[in-house]
Write a protein that holds these residues in place. Structure first.
Motif, PDB file in Angstrom:
ATOM      1  N   GLU A 289      -8.677  -2.302  -2.474  1.00 19.61           N
ATOM      2  CA  GLU A 289      -7.260  -2.571  -2.246  1.00 19.61           C
ATOM      3  C   GLU A 289      -6.475  -1.270  -2.069  1.00 19.61           C
ATOM      4  N   THR A 290      -6.959  -0.205  -2.718  1.00 18.51           N
ATOM      5  CA  THR A 290      -6.305   1.099  -2.615  1.00 18.51           C
ATOM      6  C   THR A 290      -6.135   1.514  -1.154  1.00 18.51           C
ATOM      7  N   ALA A 291      -7.167   1.208  -0.340  1.00 20.36           N
ATOM      8  CA  ALA A 291      -7.125   1.618   1.065  1.00 20.36           C
ATOM      9  C   ALA A 291      -5.950   0.972   1.780  1.00 20.36           C
ATOM     10  N   VAL A 292      -5.660  -0.289   1.447  1.00 16.30           N
ATOM     11  CA  VAL A 292      -4.584  -0.995   2.154  1.00 16.30           C
ATOM     12  C   VAL A 292      -3.260  -0.292   1.928  1.00 16.30           C
ATOM     13  N   TYR A 293      -2.911  -0.048   0.641  1.00 19.99           N
ATOM     14  CA  TYR A 293      -1.573   0.517   0.447  1.00 19.99           C
ATOM     15  C   TYR A 293      -1.507   2.007   0.694  1.00 19.99           C
ATOM     16  N   SER A 294      -2.653   2.696   0.695  1.00 14.40           N
ATOM     17  CA  SER A 294      -2.599   4.116   1.051  1.00 14.40           C
ATOM     18  C   SER A 294      -2.411   4.291   2.551  1.00 14.40           C
ATOM     19  N   ALA A 295      -3.070   3.429   3.329  1.00 18.02           N
ATOM     20  CA  ALA A 295      -3.004   3.608   4.780  1.00 18.02           C
ATOM     21  C   ALA A 295      -1.613   3.308   5.316  1.00 18.02           C
ATOM     22  N   VAL A 296      -0.935   2.295   4.757  1.00 21.80           N
ATOM     23  CA  VAL A 296       0.380   1.964   5.311  1.00 21.80           C
ATOM     24  C   VAL A 296       1.463   2.930   4.852  1.00 21.80           C
ATOM     25  N   LEU A 297       1.114   3.845   3.927  1.00 21.17           N
ATOM     26  CA  LEU A 297       2.116   4.827   3.489  1.00 21.17           C
ATOM     27  C   LEU A 297       2.554   5.733   4.631  1.00 21.17           C
ATOM     28  N   MET A 298       1.742   5.807   5.687  1.00 25.39           N
ATOM     29  CA  MET A 298       2.143   6.663   6.803  1.00 25.39           C
ATOM     30  C   MET A 298       3.421   6.154   7.475  1.00 25.39           C
TER      31      MET A 298
END
Lengths: 153, 257
Positions: free
Chosen positions: B199-208
């Motif tokens: 799940e970490t990947a989902v919210y880290s990627a959209v931080l851009m």
């Protein structure tokens, strides 16, 4: 105090600062200052949180320090402090809290009222709000306290 | 004795055109309102105006210059073109150098007129943003598989975002589509249980897609007396965030997570 962890995290935080500086089109010769700023802000915040300071207050202090660092840089290189300060505070953006808030709100809408979800939505939402406010106000502090009505450069 | 003159003197015209050009470039590139006003007033003084004042709104500006006992007003429209700190730095340095006597007035005019709109090419920005988000995932406690997922998702998202903006789509559409693609890629890895906390990947990627500049500028505009600009910037930051959230939710709905 977990010194090793804090130092690694600071080095990690320097990467997003540079990456976002590239997205904001900061000239190449200034990118290293963004890296320093990103690491500095994260270091101050992590150390304060290690001593039990609230995350929003720690972020506020870190953001003020980054802002003063950017002003010093600006006077030396005759540019606007915002050029490096915005990229430097990017690693402190509360992405995790914002995401948890959003998920909780959607769950509330889909499945109806639920005590645990409501708690998650309110707690994370308030944290997101206060951290963002701390960052934005912290960056404006030098202009409000020291450079009142006169330009930095 | 007084003759009604309808033409503007060449010197005044040169001053107004330079100042409005500087101002619109600054507004387009995402500079703070206070900086825009300051630089326009200083340039106008260098160019020999007696008094100057501007009025800013989110997509246009009004400039009034007083010279030789005449007021002259010009309005200009300035659509947003994305944050570009390179342009802001060049313009500011031209004005500051001229004020300190390092360059002449003509040289300053040349520098302002020929400001280079250089942008980092996509093959630099996409991996840079990808790496940034991948390090966000490390900071949030992700492991190596999550790092790789985030890197790929954020890089692809950035490509989508840049291409849509280049083709003059509304930034809201760009944010929505980029968030959608990011979440789709990261969510796919999540379904395949790639890494410990996918799940970490989902919210880290959209931080851009965090609208950092509009948000920070909006607060300092409001604090420094440009309340309408601050509100306008806050609204545009909110719109972009809502579009991002909608993109994430659509992709999650599609994947069923």
């Amino acid at each position: 105090m977990n010194t090793f962890k804090i130092i690694t995290e600071c080095l990690f935080a320097a990467v997003p600062a540079v990456g976002f500086a590239v997205a904001f089109n900061v000239p190449p010769k200034y990118l290293k200052f963004c890296a320093i700023g990103g690491a500095l802000g994260f270091l101050v915040r992590s150390v304060m949180m290690e001593y039990g300071v609230q995350i929003s207050l720690a972020t506020f202090t870190a953001s003020i320090l980054v802002s003063f660092y950017a002003v010093l840089w600006a006077q030396k290189s005759m540019a606007h402090p915002r050029v490096i300060s915005v990229a430097s505070i990017i690693p402190m953006i509360p992405g995790v809290y914002a995401y948890k808030t959003m998920i909780a709100i959607v769950e509330l809408a889909n499945r109806g009222y639920d005590m645990a979800m409501m708690q998650s939505a309110v707690e994370n939402g308030l944290k997101t709000f206060f951290i963002l406010g701390a960052i934005a106000f912290g960056l404006a502090i030098p202009g409000l306290l020291i450079y009142r009505g006169k330009p930095v450069v | 004795m007084n003759t009604a003159e309808t033409t503007v003197s060449p010197e005044l015209e040169r001053c107004i055109q330079l100042v409005i050009f500087l101002g619109s470039r600054l507004l387009e590139s995402g500079a703070e309102s206070n900086l825009i006003r300051e630089l326009m007033l200083r340039t106008s003084r260098i160019m020999g105006a007696d008094d100057t004042e501007i009025s800013l709104s989110s997509s246009s500006m009004v400039l009034t210059v007083y010279k030789d006992s005449r007021w002259t007003t010009l309005t200009s429209r300035c659509p947003e073109r994305g944050v570009n700190m390179n342009v802001v730095t060049q313009l500011q340095q031209a004005v500051v150098h001229c004020e300190r006597g390092n360059i002449t007035r003509d040289e300053m005019e040349q520098r302002i007129k020929n400001v280079s709109a250089m942008r980092y090419p996509l093959w630099i920005t996409a991996p840079a943003i990808g790496l940034s988000c991948a390090f966000f995932s490390l900071l949030a406690g992700g492991d190596i598989p999550v790092f790789i997922t985030t890197f790929i998702a954020a890089s692809v998202g950035r490509i989508v975002f840049t291409v849509l903006n280049r083709d003059r789509f509304n930034p809201v559409i760009g944010s929505f589509a980029a968030a959608f693609i990011c979440t789709l890629l990261a969510g796919f890895a999540m379904l395949k249980h790639f890494g410990a906390e996918p799940e970490t990947a989902v919210y880290s990627a959209v931080l851009m897609l965090v609208p950092g500049f509009p948000l920070v500028n909006s607060f300092s505009d409001m604090l420094k007396g440009f309340k309408n600009m601050g509100v306008a910037r806050l609204v545009s930051a909110t719109l972009l965030t809502l579009a991002t959230a909608l993109g994430i939710l659509s992709a999650m709905g599609l994947l069923g997570i």
